[in-house]
Scaffold this motif. Structure first.
Motif, PDB file in Angstrom:
ATOM      1  N   GLU A 346     -61.474  13.516 -45.015  1.00  0.00           N
ATOM      2  CA  GLU A 346     -62.488  14.449 -44.514  1.00  0.00           C
ATOM      3  C   GLU A 346     -61.910  15.852 -44.364  1.00  0.00           C
ATOM      4  O   GLU A 346     -62.567  16.846 -44.668  1.00  0.00           O
ATOM      5  N   LEU A 350     -63.304  19.216 -46.380  1.00  0.00           N
ATOM      6  CA  LEU A 350     -63.696  20.463 -45.728  1.00  0.00           C
ATOM      7  C   LEU A 350     -62.867  21.637 -46.249  1.00  0.00           C
ATOM      8  O   LEU A 350     -63.378  22.753 -46.381  1.00  0.00           O
ATOM      9  N   ALA A 381     -60.038  16.186 -39.582  1.00  0.00           N
ATOM     10  CA  ALA A 381     -61.043  17.249 -39.720  1.00  0.00           C
ATOM     11  C   ALA A 381     -61.355  17.949 -38.403  1.00  0.00           C
ATOM     12  O   ALA A 381     -61.683  19.134 -38.394  1.00  0.00           O
ATOM     13  N   ASP A 382     -61.260  17.227 -37.281  1.00  0.00           N
ATOM     14  CA  ASP A 382     -61.619  17.835 -35.991  1.00  0.00           C
ATOM     15  C   ASP A 382     -60.636  18.929 -35.563  1.00  0.00           C
ATOM     16  O   ASP A 382     -60.911  19.672 -34.608  1.00  0.00           O
ATOM     17  N   HIS A 389     -67.177  23.320 -40.308  1.00  0.00           N
ATOM     18  CA  HIS A 389     -68.024  22.139 -40.192  1.00  0.00           C
ATOM     19  C   HIS A 389     -69.489  22.466 -40.416  1.00  0.00           C
ATOM     20  O   HIS A 389     -69.988  23.498 -39.962  1.00  0.00           O
ATOM     21  N   GLY A 397     -71.469  16.521 -42.708  1.00  0.00           N
ATOM     22  CA  GLY A 397     -71.129  17.141 -41.448  1.00  0.00           C
ATOM     23  C   GLY A 397     -70.116  16.445 -40.563  1.00  0.00           C
ATOM     24  O   GLY A 397     -69.411  15.539 -40.950  1.00  0.00           O
ATOM     25  N   LEU A 398     -70.062  16.906 -39.321  1.00  0.00           N
ATOM     26  CA  LEU A 398     -69.140  16.384 -38.318  1.00  0.00           C
ATOM     27  C   LEU A 398     -69.975  15.966 -37.123  1.00  0.00           C
ATOM     28  O   LEU A 398     -70.918  16.654 -36.742  1.00  0.00           O
ATOM     29  N   VAL A 403     -67.023  17.456 -32.457  1.00  0.00           N
ATOM     30  CA  VAL A 403     -67.107  18.863 -32.065  1.00  0.00           C
ATOM     31  C   VAL A 403     -66.738  19.019 -30.598  1.00  0.00           C
ATOM     32  O   VAL A 403     -65.990  19.930 -30.213  1.00  0.00           O
TER      33      VAL A 403
END
Length: 443
Positions: A346, A350, A381-382, A389, A397-398, A403
């Motif tokens: 992921e 991104l 990814a976070d 994002h 998406g996330l 988030v």
């Protein structure tokens, strides 16, 4: 390093005696009784110091110094002679001999001389290795990417590197223009001479002129002594002028003179100074259009753009994003003593979908940031900023949870780990914060 000495002398007794004395000092000794044989050994074996008689049957030992230095410049040569003359001694030193001594005086001198010569050889080899490493660091091989746009740019740059042609590098901010400038310099015949970089946008016109051309003592208030400009600092090398489009139009005329006849006048001086310098310029502006409008000197533009090279943006070479990211990931992980770090799928998705308006410079900053934020060796990814994002879910998406996790982590960093202060900033109770820390594995 094994210390190897080659002795060249046509007298067997002297050859044998010198060899025994030098071997007892821990040196490896090779022998030759003619200059021609000595040169063959120099070509085929590792030799650090040569001790050569001046009177050899086939060649004068003073002239032999030149031949040895031409083959291997790092070898130091000590000349021995039965009848020393001042003229021979002077010529030997001019030819590059380490020393010139008379036989009979050599017993006490030869061993200390050998150690000094070896020390000089070691130093020269070390300097060469450092220069080679610097050259490798700035070589075209260090430019990462295999997409057609970047390989074409590298091929073009390699072709112009061996010439003295002025180069104009074009492209968006952060595309690696200075990296290309350094690679061109280090692939050129000027590679052992200085590479000097100047960002024209970092100075007002008056200060830029003094930085570029230098000034004479008393040229203006505060000019307490003569100052060399960067043109002189770069003499025989390369001067890289970044953001050339920001240069004042009056100063452009003075730069044009440098490009045309390699001369300039320092501030406060009356005589002309000469330099031998190659100019590489860079800009992210449309200089051709500005020249046509009269906001940039057209004669300077055409002189600068003898060879123009457009560097592709990161968005034009998306296949290179992940390899470049991996390079920076290894670099920053090593800096903080982390084991090998890995990007998850992921995160990679991104990265490749991002616009990268700041190009390679933006990518470098992002990777440095995620290495600092990462708890373990997996880059997820976070860890990326919110702008990466798709919060509407249009592209998969996330999740809101991810988030929220990232936001809490960011606030905790801001408060230095103070959970009470973090709960106040977040507007939630301390108990709720502890629950979320446990839920998101942030404890």
């Amino acid at each position: 390093m094994e210390k190897t000495v080659l002795i060249i002398d046509d007298e067997p007794k002297i050859l044998g005696l010198l060899s025994r004395i030098i071997e007892l000092e821990g040196f490896k000794v090779l022998q030759a009784n003619t200059g021609k044989t000595g040169l063959k050994i120099v070509k085929s074996r590792e030799v650090h110091v040569v001790i050569s008689d001046v009177k050899l049957p086939d060649i004068n030992g003073v002239e032999l110094v030149l031949a040895i230095k031409k083959l291997k410049p790092f070898i130091e040569v000590i000349n021995l002679t039965a009848f020393g003359t001042i003229s021979d001694g002077v010529q030997a030193m001019r030819n590059g001999a380490f020393d010139y001594i008379v036989k009979g005086d050599d017993n006490d001198k030869i061993i200390p001389l050998l150690h000094k010569a070896i020390d000089k050889v070691k130093l020269q080899i070390r300097v060469y290795e450092l220069e080679r490493q610097v050259g490798k660091k700035h070589s075209f091989d260090e430019i990462i990417g295999s997409s057609p746009s970047i390989t074409n740019a590298i091929d073009m740059a390699k072709k112009v590197a061996n010439s003295d042609a002025t180069v104009l590098l074009l492209g968006e901010t952060g595309t690696g223009k200075e990296v290309f400038a350094q690679a061109i310099h280090h692939e050129s015949p000027r590679k052992l001479k200085p590479f000097v970089a100047l960002n024209c946008s970092g100075f007002n016109p008056e200060l830029l002129e003094s930085e570029l051309f230098g000034y004479k003592e008393g040229a203006f208030t505060g000019a307490a002594r003569d100052k060399k400009g960067l043109l002189e600092e770069a003499n025989e090398g390369t001067l890289f002028l970044d953001e050339i489009g920001e240069m004042n139009i009056d100063l452009q005329a003075k730069l044009l003179r440098v490009l045309e006849n390699q001369s300039f006048i320092k501030i406060g001086d009356t005589k002309t100074s000469k330099v031998d310098v190659r100019i590489i310029a860079a800009t992210n502006r449309g200089l051709k259009e500005e020249a046509e409008k009269g906001t940039f000197r057209s004669d300077l533009y055409y002189r600068l753009s003898v060879f123009s090279l457009e560097l592709p943006s990161l968005g034009q070479r998306r296949a290179d994003i992940v390899p470049i990211a991996k390079h920076f990931l290894n670099l920053f992980a090593a800096k903080v003593n982390r084991a090998e770090m890995v990007m998850d799928k992921e995160f990679i998705t991104l990265l490749t979908n991002h616009a990268w308006k700041g190009n390679i410079r933006e990518l470098k900053n992002i990777i440095e940031r995620v290495v600092i934020l990462a708890d373990g060796n997996l880059i997820t990814a976070d860890l990326l900023p919110f702008e990466f994002h798709d919060l509407d879910g249009a592209n998969g998406g996330l999740s809101m949870a991810a988030v929220e996790r990232q936001h809490i982590k960011k606030i905790l960093m801001h408060t230095g780990g103070n959970k009470t202060e973090a709960s106040r900033v977040l507007g939630i109770g301390l108990t709720t914060l502890y629950r979320k820390l446990e839920e998101y594995g942030l404890n």
